[in-house]
Design a protein around this motif. Structure first.
Motif, short mmCIF file in Angstrom:
data_model
loop_
_atom_site.label_atom_id
_atom_site.label_comp_id
_atom_site.label_asym_id
_atom_site.label_seq_id
_atom_site.Cartn_x
_atom_site.Cartn_y
_atom_site.Cartn_z
N ARG A 1 0.77 -1.05 -0.04
CA ARG A 1 -0.09 -0.11 0.09
C ARG A 1 0.92 1.40 -0.12
NH1 ARG A 1 -4.24 -1.76 0.83
NH2 ARG A 1 -4.45 -3.20 1.06
N THR A 2 0.81 1.92 -1.22
CA THR A 2 1.29 3.16 -0.96
C THR A 2 1.16 4.14 0.27
OG1 THR A 2 0.12 3.78 -2.44
CG2 THR A 2 2.03 3.40 -3.40
N THR A 3 -0.05 3.79 0.64
CA THR A 3 -0.36 4.71 1.85
C THR A 3 -0.08 4.03 3.03
OG1 THR A 3 -2.50 3.40 1.45
CG2 THR A 3 -2.52 5.75 0.92
N ASP A 4 -0.50 4.44 4.03
CA ASP A 4 0.02 3.85 5.68
C ASP A 4 1.50 4.19 5.95
OD1 ASP A 4 -0.30 2.48 7.61
OD2 ASP A 4 0.06 0.49 7.00
N ALA A 5 2.45 3.16 5.38
CA ALA A 5 3.77 3.38 5.77
C ALA A 5 4.68 4.00 4.62
CB ALA A 5 4.38 2.12 6.29
N PHE A 6 4.12 5.00 3.88
CA PHE A 6 5.02 5.49 3.00
C PHE A 6 5.90 6.36 3.33
CE2 PHE A 6 6.01 8.31 -0.59
CZ PHE A 6 5.78 7.33 -1.95
N PHE A 7 5.66 7.00 4.47
CA PHE A 7 6.65 7.91 5.03
C PHE A 7 7.59 7.00 5.60
CE2 PHE A 7 5.09 12.45 5.96
CZ PHE A 7 4.46 12.35 4.86
N GLY A 8 7.41 6.05 6.50
CA GLY A 8 8.35 5.27 6.90
C GLY A 8 9.24 4.45 5.83
N ARG A 9 8.54 4.18 5.02
CA ARG A 9 9.38 3.49 3.77
C ARG A 9 10.34 4.44 3.11
NH1 ARG A 9 5.27 0.11 1.11
NH2 ARG A 9 4.64 0.04 3.15
N VAL A 10 9.97 5.54 3.05
CA VAL A 10 11.10 6.63 2.66
C VAL A 10 11.91 6.75 3.34
CG1 VAL A 10 11.07 9.05 1.99
CG2 VAL A 10 9.22 7.78 1.48
N TRP A 11 11.80 6.84 4.60
CA TRP A 11 12.93 7.13 5.76
C TRP A 11 13.79 5.81 5.63
CZ3 TRP A 11 8.60 8.62 9.59
CH2 TRP A 11 8.31 9.83 9.29
N SER A 12 13.33 4.65 5.67
CA SER A 12 13.80 3.39 5.65
C SER A 12 14.76 3.60 4.40
CB SER A 12 13.00 2.19 5.76
OG SER A 12 12.27 2.03 6.92
N LEU A 13 14.33 3.65 3.26
CA LEU A 13 14.99 3.67 2.20
C LEU A 13 16.42 4.80 1.81
CD1 LEU A 13 15.17 1.96 -0.37
CD2 LEU A 13 13.78 3.66 -1.62
N ALA A 14 15.85 5.95 2.34
CA ALA A 14 16.64 6.99 2.49
C ALA A 14 17.98 6.57 3.66
CB ALA A 14 16.22 8.31 3.19
N ALA A 15 17.70 5.93 4.51
CA ALA A 15 18.67 5.55 5.49
C ALA A 15 19.86 4.53 4.78
CB ALA A 15 18.16 4.95 6.65
N THR A 16 19.25 3.88 3.84
CA THR A 16 20.21 2.91 2.85
C THR A 16 20.92 3.45 2.20
OG1 THR A 16 18.63 2.73 1.12
CG2 THR A 16 18.21 1.17 3.08
N VAL A 17 21.02 4.81 2.27
CA VAL A 17 21.98 5.58 1.13
C VAL A 17 23.38 5.44 1.89
CG1 VAL A 17 22.63 7.80 0.13
CG2 VAL A 17 20.12 6.92 0.29
N PRO A 18 24.41 5.16 1.19
CA PRO A 18 25.60 5.06 1.54
C PRO A 18 26.20 6.48 1.92
CG PRO A 18 25.69 4.15 -0.76
CD PRO A 18 24.32 4.52 -0.29
N ARG A 19 27.18 6.32 2.70
CA ARG A 19 27.79 7.67 3.14
C ARG A 19 28.56 8.13 1.86
NH1 ARG A 19 32.49 9.03 4.70
NH2 ARG A 19 32.99 10.83 6.27
N GLY A 20 28.59 9.53 1.74
CA GLY A 20 29.28 9.82 0.62
C GLY A 20 28.46 9.90 -0.88
#
Length: 117
Positions: free
Chosen positions: A13-32
């Motif tokens: 569902r794009t709704t519900d945890a869309f925000f959380g999913r964005v944060w989780s994915l953003a947190a996977t961005v490697p440093r640099g």
DNA sequence: GCCGTGACGATTC
DNA sequence: CGAATCGCCACGG
């Protein structure tokens, strides 16, 4: 958390945890490295929800460990400095991670652009 | 269930 | 090349 199985099913569902999913994915961005709103939205299954992704970033609490400063526009332009709490704040963070900028003050996308699988 | 909003994106002028 | 406009999707009221 709530990390959906990487079995190639982003149909959640794009709704519900869309925000959380964005944060989780953003947190996977490697440093640099840096990613774009559209890339995250695309990884979530909604290539047109770039705006919504940016919205989630803006709603990201400072206490969150989400490196929202690593998320920039597709053009490499950074977010409004005022929104980050001051001018040059986001840029300083990125530089601290090893990210380089061009004469335009934009992130060197051709060298630091990282897109989530 | 409709309207307004927004750290975007691509296209058009 | 720069500015303006439309389109996109999700959330809040």
């Amino acid at each position: 958390m709530r990390q959906t199985p990487p079995s190639g099913d982003n149909h959640v569902r794009t709704t519900d945890a869309f925000f959380g999913r964005v944060w989780s994915l953003a947190a996977t961005v490697p440093r640099g490295k840096v990613t774009t709103y559209g890339a995250i939205a695309r990884a979530l299954g909604s290539p047109g929800a770039a705006r919504t992704v940016g919205w989630a970033m803006r709603a990201t609490p400072a206490e969150s460990s989400v490196p929202c400063h690593r998320v920039v526009k597709m053009t490499g332009e950074l977010s409004p400095e005022e929104t980050f709490g001051g001018p040059g704040v986001q840029r300083s963070l990125l530089e601290s991670e090893g990210v380089t900028f061009d004469a335009q003050g934009c992130v060197d996308m051709k060298h630091h652009l990282w897109i989530p699988a």
